[in-house]
Design a protein around this motif. Structure first.
Motif, PDB file in Angstrom:
ATOM      1  N   UNK A 194      24.602  34.782  27.648  1.00  0.00           N
ATOM      2  CA  UNK A 194      25.934  34.919  27.086  1.00  0.00           C
ATOM      3  C   UNK A 194      26.617  33.558  27.129  1.00  0.00           C
ATOM      4  N   UNK A 195      27.265  33.174  26.038  1.00  0.00           N
ATOM      5  CA  UNK A 195      27.934  31.885  25.959  1.00  0.00           C
ATOM      6  C   UNK A 195      29.171  32.018  25.087  1.00  0.00           C
ATOM      7  N   UNK A 196      30.076  31.077  25.272  1.00  0.00           N
ATOM      8  CA  UNK A 196      31.295  31.018  24.469  1.00  0.00           C
ATOM      9  C   UNK A 196      31.135  29.963  23.393  1.00  0.00           C
ATOM     10  N   UNK A 197      31.423  30.325  22.165  1.00  0.00           N
ATOM     11  CA  UNK A 197      31.250  29.426  21.032  1.00  0.00           C
ATOM     12  C   UNK A 197      32.329  28.354  21.063  1.00  0.00           C
ATOM     13  N   UNK A 198      31.902  27.082  21.187  1.00  0.00           N
ATOM     14  CA  UNK A 198      32.819  25.951  21.281  1.00  0.00           C
ATOM     15  C   UNK A 198      32.383  24.861  20.320  1.00  0.00           C
ATOM     16  N   UNK A 241      27.590  44.096  27.800  1.00  0.00           N
ATOM     17  CA  UNK A 241      26.981  42.778  27.969  1.00  0.00           C
ATOM     18  C   UNK A 241      27.867  41.857  28.798  1.00  0.00           C
ATOM     19  N   UNK A 242      29.160  41.901  28.523  1.00  0.00           N
ATOM     20  CA  UNK A 242      30.067  41.016  29.241  1.00  0.00           C
ATOM     21  C   UNK A 242      30.109  41.349  30.728  1.00  0.00           C
ATOM     22  N   UNK A 243      30.127  42.626  31.063  1.00  0.00           N
ATOM     23  CA  UNK A 243      30.179  43.027  32.472  1.00  0.00           C
ATOM     24  C   UNK A 243      28.913  42.609  33.205  1.00  0.00           C
ATOM     25  N   UNK A 244      27.770  42.728  32.549  1.00  0.00           N
ATOM     26  CA  UNK A 244      26.509  42.376  33.199  1.00  0.00           C
ATOM     27  C   UNK A 244      26.292  40.865  33.300  1.00  0.00           C
ATOM     28  N   UNK A 245      26.862  40.087  32.372  1.00  0.00           N
ATOM     29  CA  UNK A 245      26.602  38.642  32.330  1.00  0.00           C
ATOM     30  C   UNK A 245      27.762  37.792  32.806  1.00  0.00           C
ATOM     31  N   UNK A 246      28.918  38.365  33.079  1.00  0.00           N
ATOM     32  CA  UNK A 246      30.075  37.557  33.467  1.00  0.00           C
ATOM     33  C   UNK A 246      29.897  37.033  34.890  1.00  0.00           C
ATOM     34  N   UNK A 255      27.507  49.496  34.363  1.00  0.00           N
ATOM     35  CA  UNK A 255      28.019  50.330  33.264  1.00  0.00           C
ATOM     36  C   UNK A 255      27.573  51.785  33.343  1.00  0.00           C
ATOM     37  N   UNK A 256      26.349  52.046  33.802  1.00  0.00           N
ATOM     38  CA  UNK A 256      25.902  53.441  33.893  1.00  0.00           C
ATOM     39  C   UNK A 256      26.729  54.220  34.905  1.00  0.00           C
ATOM     40  N   UNK A 257      27.119  53.581  36.003  1.00  0.00           N
ATOM     41  CA  UNK A 257      27.948  54.251  37.006  1.00  0.00           C
ATOM     42  C   UNK A 257      29.402  54.327  36.565  1.00  0.00           C
ATOM     43  N   UNK A 258      29.886  53.260  35.908  1.00  0.00           N
ATOM     44  CA  UNK A 258      31.279  53.271  35.438  1.00  0.00           C
ATOM     45  C   UNK A 258      31.492  54.355  34.385  1.00  0.00           C
ATOM     46  N   UNK A 259      30.530  54.503  33.478  1.00  0.00           N
ATOM     47  CA  UNK A 259      30.658  55.564  32.477  1.00  0.00           C
ATOM     48  C   UNK A 259      30.663  56.950  33.090  1.00  0.00           C
ATOM     49  N   UNK A 260      29.839  57.148  34.119  1.00  0.00           N
ATOM     50  CA  UNK A 260      29.819  58.453  34.789  1.00  0.00           C
ATOM     51  C   UNK A 260      31.126  58.716  35.521  1.00  0.00           C
ATOM     52  N   UNK A 261      31.695  57.678  36.149  1.00  0.00           N
ATOM     53  CA  UNK A 261      32.973  57.856  36.840  1.00  0.00           C
ATOM     54  C   UNK A 261      34.085  58.197  35.856  1.00  0.00           C
ATOM     55  N   UNK A 262      34.070  57.590  34.679  1.00  0.00           N
ATOM     56  CA  UNK A 262      35.086  57.929  33.677  1.00  0.00           C
ATOM     57  C   UNK A 262      34.955  59.380  33.238  1.00  0.00           C
ATOM     58  N   UNK A 263      33.731  59.852  33.127  1.00  0.00           N
ATOM     59  CA  UNK A 263      33.545  61.258  32.764  1.00  0.00           C
ATOM     60  C   UNK A 263      33.991  62.176  33.899  1.00  0.00           C
ATOM     61  N   UNK A 264      33.748  61.768  35.141  1.00  0.00           N
ATOM     62  CA  UNK A 264      34.205  62.585  36.273  1.00  0.00           C
ATOM     63  C   UNK A 264      35.720  62.704  36.292  1.00  0.00           C
ATOM     64  N   UNK A 281      36.136  42.875  38.592  1.00  0.00           N
ATOM     65  CA  UNK A 281      36.887  43.334  37.432  1.00  0.00           C
ATOM     66  C   UNK A 281      36.110  44.162  36.443  1.00  0.00           C
ATOM     67  N   UNK A 282      34.898  44.629  36.791  1.00  0.00           N
ATOM     68  CA  UNK A 282      34.103  45.402  35.838  1.00  0.00           C
ATOM     69  C   UNK A 282      34.734  46.763  35.568  1.00  0.00           C
ATOM     70  N   UNK A 283      35.034  47.511  36.628  1.00  0.00           N
ATOM     71  CA  UNK A 283      35.615  48.837  36.449  1.00  0.00           C
ATOM     72  C   UNK A 283      37.019  48.745  35.860  1.00  0.00           C
ATOM     73  N   UNK A 284      37.729  47.666  36.146  1.00  0.00           N
ATOM     74  CA  UNK A 284      39.074  47.490  35.573  1.00  0.00           C
ATOM     75  C   UNK A 284      39.013  47.397  34.051  1.00  0.00           C
ATOM     76  N   UNK A 285      37.998  46.725  33.525  1.00  0.00           N
ATOM     77  CA  UNK A 285      37.864  46.606  32.074  1.00  0.00           C
ATOM     78  C   UNK A 285      37.538  47.956  31.441  1.00  0.00           C
ATOM     79  N   UNK A 286      36.655  48.725  32.055  1.00  0.00           N
ATOM     80  CA  UNK A 286      36.331  50.045  31.498  1.00  0.00           C
ATOM     81  C   UNK A 286      37.542  50.976  31.553  1.00  0.00           C
ATOM     82  N   UNK A 287      38.311  50.911  32.629  1.00  0.00           N
ATOM     83  CA  UNK A 287      39.515  51.742  32.722  1.00  0.00           C
ATOM     84  C   UNK A 287      40.562  51.297  31.711  1.00  0.00           C
ATOM     85  N   UNK A 288      40.667  49.976  31.493  1.00  0.00           N
ATOM     86  CA  UNK A 288      41.640  49.472  30.535  1.00  0.00           C
ATOM     87  C   UNK A 288      41.341  49.973  29.131  1.00  0.00           C
TER      88      UNK A 288
END
Length: 492
Positions: A194-198, A241-246, A255-264, A281-288
């Motif tokens: 993952x990279x930022x285009x500059x 991708x961003x959560x796994x590579x940040x 992400x697999x656990x965050x998605x399950x928690x959102x469903x719970x 900040x991974x779960x914060x982004x999914x909640x946002x």
């Protein structure tokens, strides 16, 4: 006496005949030598005259424009002139009367080819002079300089020259976006970054590099060639991708656990959610994303360094999203550096539709946060070890909290490899049908297999169902990440 005299006369006549014939041959050779010397003198004078003519033309080049065109054409023809063979050199020195018809025919063919090539070259030279484009001559080829450089740049970059958005709502890649670069080999990902285009930067890898300027203003989801000619797949980074590579400090909620928690927790747009343990900040982004612009997330972290990392990751994703979609990502997450066990005043007068906890000892925090949870709502807890699950249930029992443990789960994900069976030579394997008739001979069976093999090898896209597949678990599997505990608040 008469016989010897007759024989002597015969010998005398024979000698006279030989002398005459030799003198005739000598005269003939003499004539050939004279003609040869004259032809050589003519060639020498012609070459000298041509040199003088060229010198005069060079002196008078400024006075006449036609003379400059002739000299340029002669220079082009001189460049195109090939070296003569020994036979051609000898035949050029001999007069035409001494040459055979075959040699004369070859000489006429050579002259005709030279005239045709000179005419073609002069025509192309005139057209280029009229158009005003300079040309470079290399061997037998004339190519414009500008076109050659443009083609060379496009080939090196591996970029489509005219990339434009064709679908409604589609946007091209722009500087500042977060992108994913992947290299596939035999159907598997060998490289992912993952990279930022500059502007002015380049994507560096073991498979070559690509300039960021060549990636910008291109359509996402295409293959671009590196400096060594290997294709790299370029696409936009998703939230997963961003959560796994940040960049991260502590471990993230995958992400697999965050998605399950959102469903719970059954989080929907407009909900207000409490998160304790911001981490990276991974779960914060999914909640946002789940609560949307109408909802809000209150994220609390004890450690200051973890909170800074979570805020930077959140800000970086919002910036990339705004460049990608042309609209702002909702700023609906409030970060606080505090300990809820001692700073209960932070929650005064607030109510939450769901609570997410990612702490080593969550049972110590439950008496503070559960009173602010709506009745019937869910508190989802992320725990790494099974001993933490035991301590959590024991704390709920001892504190007599109004919570029901509905489930304790682990989310396994097993990746599989499913691909068509290939031979070592790169061809597809054949699926042999079963033989139902026993009367078929072995020769007929071999003919049938040969026909199927030929059909598969000649056709790039074999018929549906004619290729066998191989399916097996992926050798690299994601191991255990966490236990998820679902607690629901009940009214006593």
């Amino acid at each position: 006496m008469a016989v010897p005299m007759h024989f002597g006369g015969f010998l005398l006549m024979h000698r006279l005949v030989r002398i005459c014939t030799s003198s005739q041959q000598h005269l003939r050779h003499k004539d050939l030598l004279v003609k040869l010397s004259k032809s050589r003198r003519g060639i020498r004078t012609f070459s000298a005259g041509s040199v003088k003519c060229n010198e005069n033309e060079r002196e008078d080049s400024d006075s006449s424009r036609l003379s400059t065109k002739l000299t340029s054409r002669q220079a082009l023809l001189a460049r195109r002139r090939r070296p003569l063979s020994p036979l051609e050199r000898i035949s050029s020195l001999l007069p035409q009367d001494a040459l055979s018809p075959e040699v004369m025919q070859l000489r006429e063919q050579k002259q005709q080819e030279a005239e045709d090539s000179s005419i073609q070259l002069s025509v192309t030279h005139c057209t280029q002079e009229e158009s005003g484009q300079p040309d470079t001559v290399t061997g037998d080829q004339t190519t414009p300089k500008e076109d050659e450089s443009d083609n060379h740049r496009a080939c090196d970059a591996g970029v489509e020259p005219n990339a434009s958005a064709t679908l409604p709502g589609e946007s091209l890649l722009s500087f500042g976006e977060l992108l994913i670069a992947e290299y596939f080999k035999k159907g598997q990902v060998q490289f992912r970054k993952m990279f930022q285009l500059q502007a002015g930067s380049r994507l560096q890898s073991s498979w070559g590099f690509i300039l960021h300027d060549n990636i910008a203003k291109q359509r996402p989801g295409q293959f671009l060639k590196t400096s060594i000619g290997l294709p790299i797949f370029i696409r936009r980074a998703s939230l997963e991708d961003y959560v796994l590579c940040m960049r991260r400090g502590p471990a993230i909620a995958y992400p697999k656990d965050a998605g399950t928690m959102l469903m719970m927790m059954d989080v929907t747009e407009g909900d207000r959610v409490l998160e304790s343990g911001s981490g990276s900040g991974a779960l914060s982004l999914f909640l946002s994303r789940a609560v949307g612009s109408k909802g809000s997330v209150l994220s609390v972290e004890v450690r200051e360094d973890h909170l800074k990392r979570a805020m930077l990751n959140y800000k970086r994703w919002r910036t990339s999203w705004s460049l990608r979609r042309g609209e702002e990502w909702p700023d609906n997450v409030q970060f606080y550096n505090a300990d809820l066990c001692t700073a209960s005043s932070l929650l005064d007068g607030q109510g939450f539709h769901a609570i997410a906890l990612d702490l080593p000892n969550p049972h110590l925090l439950l008496p503070t946060v559960i009173p602010h949870l709506h009745p019937g709502a869910v508190c989802a807890i992320y725990l790494a070890n099974i001993t933490q699950v035991v301590d959590l249930l024991e704390g709920i029992r001892c504190l007599a909290l109004p919570l029901l443990c509905e489930c304790i789960i682990e989310v396994p994900v097993r990746h599989w490899l499913v691909a068509p069976a290939m031979q070592k030579n790169g061809q597809y394997c054949t699926r042999k049908p079963p033989i139902l008739d026993e009367e078929h001979s072995e020769e007929e069976e071999e003919e049938m297999t040969d026909e199927t093999d030929n059909a598969l090898t000649t056709d790039k896209h074999p018929a549906f169902g004619s290729i066998p597949y191989i399916a097996r678990p992926h050798p690299e599997q994601l191991s255990h990440t966490a236990f998820l505990v679902k607690l629901r608040k009940c009214v006593q």
